[in-house]
Structures are given as C-alpha cells and as structure tokens.
Design a protein around this motif. Structure first.
Motif, mmCIF file in Angstrom:
data_model
loop_
_atom_site.group_PDB
_atom_site.id
_atom_site.type_symbol
_atom_site.label_atom_id
_atom_site.label_comp_id
_atom_site.label_asym_id
_atom_site.label_seq_id
_atom_site.Cartn_x
_atom_site.Cartn_y
_atom_site.Cartn_z
ATOM 1 N N LEU A 53 0.799 -1.109 -0.142
ATOM 2 C CA LEU A 53 0.004 -0.186 -0.099
ATOM 3 C C LEU A 53 0.821 1.224 0.072
ATOM 4 O O LEU A 53 0.219 2.343 -0.076
ATOM 5 N N GLY A 54 2.232 1.199 -0.024
ATOM 6 C CA GLY A 54 3.129 2.122 0.376
ATOM 7 C C GLY A 54 2.773 3.498 -0.736
ATOM 8 O O GLY A 54 2.771 4.592 -0.133
ATOM 9 N N PRO A 55 2.555 3.257 -2.121
ATOM 10 C CA PRO A 55 2.301 4.430 -2.895
ATOM 11 C C PRO A 55 1.059 5.193 -2.376
ATOM 12 O O PRO A 55 0.972 6.467 -2.451
ATOM 13 N N TYR A 56 0.075 4.567 -2.141
ATOM 14 C CA TYR A 56 -1.064 5.300 -1.555
ATOM 15 C C TYR A 56 -0.996 5.888 -0.184
ATOM 16 O O TYR A 56 -1.396 6.783 -0.106
ATOM 17 N N LEU A 57 -0.346 5.007 0.776
ATOM 18 C CA LEU A 57 -0.217 5.666 1.862
ATOM 19 C C LEU A 57 0.844 6.715 2.082
ATOM 20 O O LEU A 57 0.369 7.974 2.766
ATOM 21 N N ARG A 58 1.810 7.048 1.334
ATOM 22 C CA ARG A 58 2.605 8.230 1.135
ATOM 23 C C ARG A 58 2.084 9.440 0.613
ATOM 24 O O ARG A 58 2.379 10.395 0.965
ATOM 25 N N ASP A 59 0.898 9.152 -0.098
ATOM 26 C CA ASP A 59 0.257 10.313 -0.704
ATOM 27 C C ASP A 59 -1.112 10.875 0.326
ATOM 28 O O ASP A 59 -1.528 11.855 0.057
ATOM 29 N N CYS A 60 -0.967 10.114 1.454
ATOM 30 C CA CYS A 60 -2.225 10.478 2.229
ATOM 31 C C CYS A 60 -1.583 11.176 3.518
ATOM 32 O O CYS A 60 -0.800 10.732 4.194
ATOM 33 N N ASP A 61 -2.062 12.417 3.453
ATOM 34 C CA ASP A 61 -1.750 13.225 4.472
ATOM 35 C C ASP A 61 -2.156 12.684 6.003
ATOM 36 O O ASP A 61 -1.635 12.937 7.077
ATOM 37 N N GLN A 62 -3.203 11.895 6.227
ATOM 38 C CA GLN A 62 -3.655 11.327 7.537
ATOM 39 C C GLN A 62 -3.052 10.202 8.036
ATOM 40 O O GLN A 62 -3.072 9.838 9.103
ATOM 41 N N VAL A 63 -2.134 9.738 7.038
ATOM 42 C CA VAL A 63 -1.318 8.406 7.439
ATOM 43 C C VAL A 63 0.320 8.697 7.428
ATOM 44 O O VAL A 63 0.773 9.287 6.568
ATOM 45 N N ARG A 64 0.867 8.049 8.698
ATOM 46 C CA ARG A 64 2.321 8.112 8.437
ATOM 47 C C ARG A 64 2.985 7.108 9.097
ATOM 48 O O ARG A 64 2.452 6.054 9.787
ATOM 49 N N THR A 65 4.038 6.685 8.497
ATOM 50 C CA THR A 65 4.788 5.493 9.033
ATOM 51 C C THR A 65 5.711 5.567 10.274
ATOM 52 O O THR A 65 5.423 6.798 10.650
ATOM 53 N N LEU A 66 5.711 4.512 11.123
ATOM 54 C CA LEU A 66 6.205 4.514 12.327
ATOM 55 C C LEU A 66 7.568 3.931 12.262
ATOM 56 O O LEU A 66 7.785 3.000 11.530
ATOM 57 N N PRO A 67 8.543 4.201 13.358
ATOM 58 C CA PRO A 67 9.917 3.469 13.332
ATOM 59 C C PRO A 67 9.617 1.816 13.362
ATOM 60 O O PRO A 67 10.322 1.249 12.758
ATOM 61 N N ASP A 68 8.571 1.341 14.170
ATOM 62 C CA ASP A 68 8.329 0.028 13.903
ATOM 63 C C ASP A 68 7.708 -0.234 12.461
ATOM 64 O O ASP A 68 6.520 0.236 12.458
ATOM 65 N N LYS A 69 8.425 -0.498 11.601
ATOM 66 C CA LYS A 69 7.673 -0.732 10.452
ATOM 67 C C LYS A 69 6.619 -1.366 9.842
ATOM 68 O O LYS A 69 5.948 -1.535 8.780
#
Length: 98
Positions: A53-69
């Motif tokens: 889902l990475g490409p979609y999540l990166r474009d979404c301002d409401q979602v961010r990745t965390l240190p625990d991948k």
C-alpha cells in the motif's frame, strides 16, 4: 473517535481489551489497533501490507509510517478519515488471519 471505537467493538474478528490508556483491539492475540490520542490511532498492518500500500499511504496526509515498520499512525479528523481507518483495520485483520 468514539464512533470508530463503537463500530470496531462490533466487529467479530476483533477482541477488545479496555486498558487505562483506552481500548486495544487484537486479532488472535496480536494487537492490531491502539488509540494514542484524541484523534490518533496506530494500526499494525504488517510490513508486506505497508509495502503493498506504500504508494497510496505516502500520498495520504492522514497516515504516517512509524519506526516499527509494521505499524502506521492514522489521524482521524473527519468522516473520510474514519472510513480510511476502518479500511486499514480490515487490511490489518486480513494480514493477521491465516
């Protein structure tokens, strides 16, 4: 956030534990969703699901990745954010059920 919690409590695949920090949702003993603030939730999607889902999540301002991948943080400010949270929770359930 109360609406999201009420909705998720009704999902049969989720086990809910009420902790002093708020409800924690698990699938088959694995925690997949935790509330971390009035409008923030962390969702354990798994690394393969996040990669997919990475490409979609990166474009979404409401979602961010965390240190625990395996986890992402979701900010729920409005109705579309709630729908996003429910969709990501569904992905997390699928990722943790064989």
């Amino acid at each position: 956030m109360a609406r999201a919690v009420a909705e998720l409590r009704s999902w049969p695949a989720l086990a809910v534990s009420d902790t002093r920090r708020g409800p924690v949702f698990a699938v088959r003993g694995t925690e997949i969703l935790r509330l971390t603030g009035a409008d923030k939730v962390q969702v354990r999607l798994t690394v393969p699901a996040i990669d997919r889902l990475g490409p979609y999540l990166r474009d979404c301002d409401q979602v961010r990745t965390l240190p625990d991948k395996a986890w992402v943080a979701v900010r729920v400010d409005a109705e579309p954010d709630l729908e996003l949270l429910l969709a990501l929770t569904s992905v997390a359930i699928k990722a943790h059920v064989p």
